[in-house]
Design a protein around this motif. Structure first.
Motif, PDB file in Angstrom:
ATOM      1  N   PRO A   1      -7.332 -70.795  47.884  1.00  0.00           N
ATOM      2  CA  PRO A   1      -5.878 -70.074  47.591  1.00  0.00           C
ATOM      3  C   PRO A   1      -4.926 -71.066  46.752  1.00  0.00           C
ATOM      4  CG  PRO A   1      -6.682 -69.585  49.798  1.00  0.00           C
ATOM      5  CD  PRO A   1      -7.361 -70.471  49.286  1.00  0.00           C
ATOM      6  N   GLY A   2      -4.571 -70.632  45.737  1.00  0.00           N
ATOM      7  CA  GLY A   2      -3.629 -71.513  45.062  1.00  0.00           C
ATOM      8  C   GLY A   2      -4.159 -72.629  44.155  1.00  0.00           C
TER       9      GLY A   2
ATOM     10  N   THR B   1     -14.179 -69.449  55.952  1.00  0.00           N
ATOM     11  CA  THR B   1     -12.978 -69.709  56.408  1.00  0.00           C
ATOM     12  C   THR B   1     -13.219 -70.894  57.574  1.00  0.00           C
ATOM     13  OG1 THR B   1     -11.638 -67.868  55.948  1.00  0.00           O
ATOM     14  CG2 THR B   1     -10.756 -69.329  57.609  1.00  0.00           C
TER      15      THR B   1
ATOM     16  N   GLN C   1     -16.357 -65.046  51.178  1.00  0.00           N
ATOM     17  CA  GLN C   1     -15.147 -65.919  52.100  1.00  0.00           C
ATOM     18  C   GLN C   1     -15.591 -66.932  53.029  1.00  0.00           C
ATOM     19  OE1 GLN C   1     -11.766 -66.067  51.276  1.00  0.00           O
ATOM     20  NE2 GLN C   1     -11.729 -68.013  52.742  1.00  0.00           N
TER      21      GLN C   1
END
Length: 124
Positions: free
Chosen positions: A41-42, A121, A119
């Motif tokens: 993210p980002g 995590t 994804q």
């Protein structure tokens, strides 16, 4: 129709392991080099690993070297990424991509076909 489908993502605690798979169809898999790219993210895309069409050449990014292992099964049109000793910094969406050449390019822009991503995590 060309398809690359990633699987094997999920949530894991730091220090854990995951094995990602990428199933290919619609093209001659054994004629294509493959890469794994991740995007947190980002952040921008990061090339994690690459493997030549025949599997004899491999490349790993510095951040995963010694922890991740890429492999491919050309008979079954499958690419894999074994990820060990995962850290929170490995959290990202992981994509596989294919390029129409035998060797390795370490720039993702050279690769034409992309999957939708899976994804990963890593969190306690």
């Amino acid at each position: 129709e060309v398809r690359l489908v990633e699987s094997g993502g999920g949530s894991v605690e730091p220090g854990g392991s995951l094995n990602l798979s990428c199933t290919a169809s619609g093209f001659t898999f054994g004629h294509y080099a493959m890469i794994w790219v991740r995007q947190a993210p980002g952040k921008g895309r990061e090339l994690v690993s690459a493997i030549s069409s025949g599997g004899s050449l491999v490349y790993y990014g510095d951040s995963v070297k010694g922890r991740f292992t890429v492999s491919r099964d050309n008979a079954n049109n499958m690419l894999s990424l074994q990820m060990n000793r995962l850290t929170p910094e490995d959290t990202a969406v992981y994509y596989c991509a294919a390029g129409p050449f035998r060797g390795i390019y370490v720039r993702a822009a050279h690769y034409d076909y992309w999957g939708q991503g899976t994804q990963v995590t890593v969190s306690s």
